[in-house]
Write an enzyme that holds these catalytic residues in place. Sequence first.
Site, PDB file in Angstrom:
ATOM      1  N   THR A 145       0.741  -0.931   0.034  1.00 28.70           N
ATOM      2  CA  THR A 145       0.094   0.022   0.055  1.00 28.70           C
ATOM      3  C   THR A 145       0.889   1.385  -0.145  1.00 28.70           C
ATOM      4  OG1 THR A 145      -0.275  -0.064   2.491  1.00 28.70           O
ATOM      5  CG2 THR A 145      -2.026  -1.092   1.234  1.00 28.70           C
ATOM      6  N   ASP A 146       0.430   2.416  -0.499  1.00 31.90           N
ATOM      7  CA  ASP A 146       1.148   3.465  -0.740  1.00 31.90           C
ATOM      8  C   ASP A 146       1.193   4.455   0.512  1.00 31.90           C
ATOM      9  OD1 ASP A 146       1.757   2.766  -3.234  1.00 31.90           O
ATOM     10  OD2 ASP A 146       0.036   3.891  -4.123  1.00 31.90           O
ATOM     11  N   LYS A 147       1.882   5.559   0.489  1.00 28.15           N
ATOM     12  CA  LYS A 147       1.648   6.580   1.571  1.00 28.15           C
ATOM     13  C   LYS A 147       0.308   6.855   1.836  1.00 28.15           C
ATOM     14  CE  LYS A 147       3.661  10.896   3.059  1.00 28.15           C
ATOM     15  NZ  LYS A 147       4.309  12.237   2.507  1.00 28.15           N
ATOM     16  N   GLY A 148       0.082   7.086   3.251  1.00 25.51           N
ATOM     17  CA  GLY A 148      -1.277   6.868   3.729  1.00 25.51           C
ATOM     18  C   GLY A 148      -2.252   6.370   3.559  1.00 25.51           C
ATOM     19  N   VAL A 149      -2.234   5.061   2.809  1.00 20.44           N
ATOM     20  CA  VAL A 149      -3.124   4.230   2.628  1.00 20.44           C
ATOM     21  C   VAL A 149      -3.376   3.252   3.716  1.00 20.44           C
ATOM     22  CG1 VAL A 149      -3.987   2.294   0.979  1.00 20.44           C
ATOM     23  CG2 VAL A 149      -3.072   4.479  -0.133  1.00 20.44           C
TER      24      VAL A 149
END
Length: 549
Positions: A145-149
Amino acid sequence: MEEVAPEQVQEVQGNTEAHIDSTTASTAPTEALPSDKQSRKANEIDSMADGAPAEKKQKTDQRQIIREPKLDDNGNPIPREPRLPKRKVAVMIGYCGTGYHGMQYNPPNPTIEAALFKAFVDAGAISKANSNDLKKNNFMRAARTDKGVHAGGNLISLKMIIEDPEIMDKINANLPEGIRIWDIERVNKAFDCRKMCSSRWYEYLLPTYSLIGPKPGTILNNDIESSKTELPGVLDEDLESKEFWENFEAAAKKEFTPEEIAAIKDYSPPPREEFDDQEELYQKVKQWKLLENTHRRQYRISEMKLNKFRAAMNQYLGAHNFHNFTLGKEFKDPSAIRFMKEIKVSDPFVIGDAKAEWVSIKIHGQSFMLHQIRKMISMATLIARCGTPVERISQAFGPQKINIPKAPALGLLLEAPVFESYNKRLEKFGYKPIDFSKYQEKVDAFKMKHIYDKIYAEEVSDNVFNAFFSYIDSFNKVTGAQTEESAESNKPATKSIFEFLSAHGIPGIDYGKNEKEDSNKESSNDQVNKESAPATSKPAEAVEQTEKN
């Protein structure tokens, strides 16, 4: 290796030499051995004396490496721990991605994997000797998952020390509240959670006011309205959005004088060094935005617009070329083909102190590319808010390249990876299947407290979705984002980069006749086909299932 006494060595050497001499004397004279053969023979003789072949002796010598002790942060040797057996396991996890630079280990940035790995070491699930390298523990993730997800459910596989029956509780005690371990299950040695994951469920939370049409006077609104005049009948008449903006203008007139309204609409922020947040006009602008945000959160979506959004999302079902929904993919790239198995759009629900209305979108797909889900949500939302035919989405699967913005990461979370096919193999080998539904109650409580509430609170404080769609509405492909007033003054020289949302459609596609008439004919033909199809027709069942979702 067994030691040999010196006198035994001499005896062996003497016997060997005597044997060689006697053999040489009893045979006819021959040519002298080449030097390399002589040296090899001498080595063999020496090795016989030492009691081991030359090659094995050489390898044994090479293995005698002096290992330096591992040092701690202060340079002191780390005492060796007793060696405990490690087992291959699957670890079910959930986390709130706020404040982390994504899932994947990426020092020195804080990541979910870094927090997990530290907790494993502190709890004794990973020895300190292996605490500096994920590869030593065969660490792998099912989905990145990406940043903030966020993730209600995700899975990692690795080798761990799990002899302690309370190991899961100890790991959770060493984790922040925003990261939880749901369970630890034994798996076979060949298990690779990334490769064995057959599909994934994602969820996206969207405030329904994101579906309100573009604000009057913005570049996108001007493009849409002018295209309606040039090509009537292609786009829907969005009376719902028109009424919303008229009601807001009426409410604003009760709070501000005509002179203040004119000044607010003409306002543009000064350079940073000249900015004064106590300026009277700036304070009026803040009050205007507060009124607009309050008015927006009172919006309640109509059934017609919600159905339009659902129809747009259903365009993604099946196997399609999603090259326009990611970065760096060409139409001919076979890896751009992705399969969406199921899509659900919930009924609207009101939540939080702000009493804003939201919908939940759940997408079940075999695999996803970078930013794909955020671009899918963005495209469907723009289609619904601009009155664009939903067929534009299926046209976006074609070779023409278009710019689809990615929706905010704020609303995205990984629901759970699915191991449907591999679970059968696990059960065959005597292992428990990987099934997140067993922990659904705990997962739902965690999501409500640590994910949903944070999403709602962040939207109220930062107006993330409003800022995103306002930027899209005022984006100018020549000069970038600009205010409504500057867009209006430059109207003849500007055009939205999102022209594909207007009646003109995707550049490069020949629409021939009126696009809406064509799509209506197709819908009529589909309806005729459905009515004439047998009751057991599989396509009809599939359509019915899609409509239910």
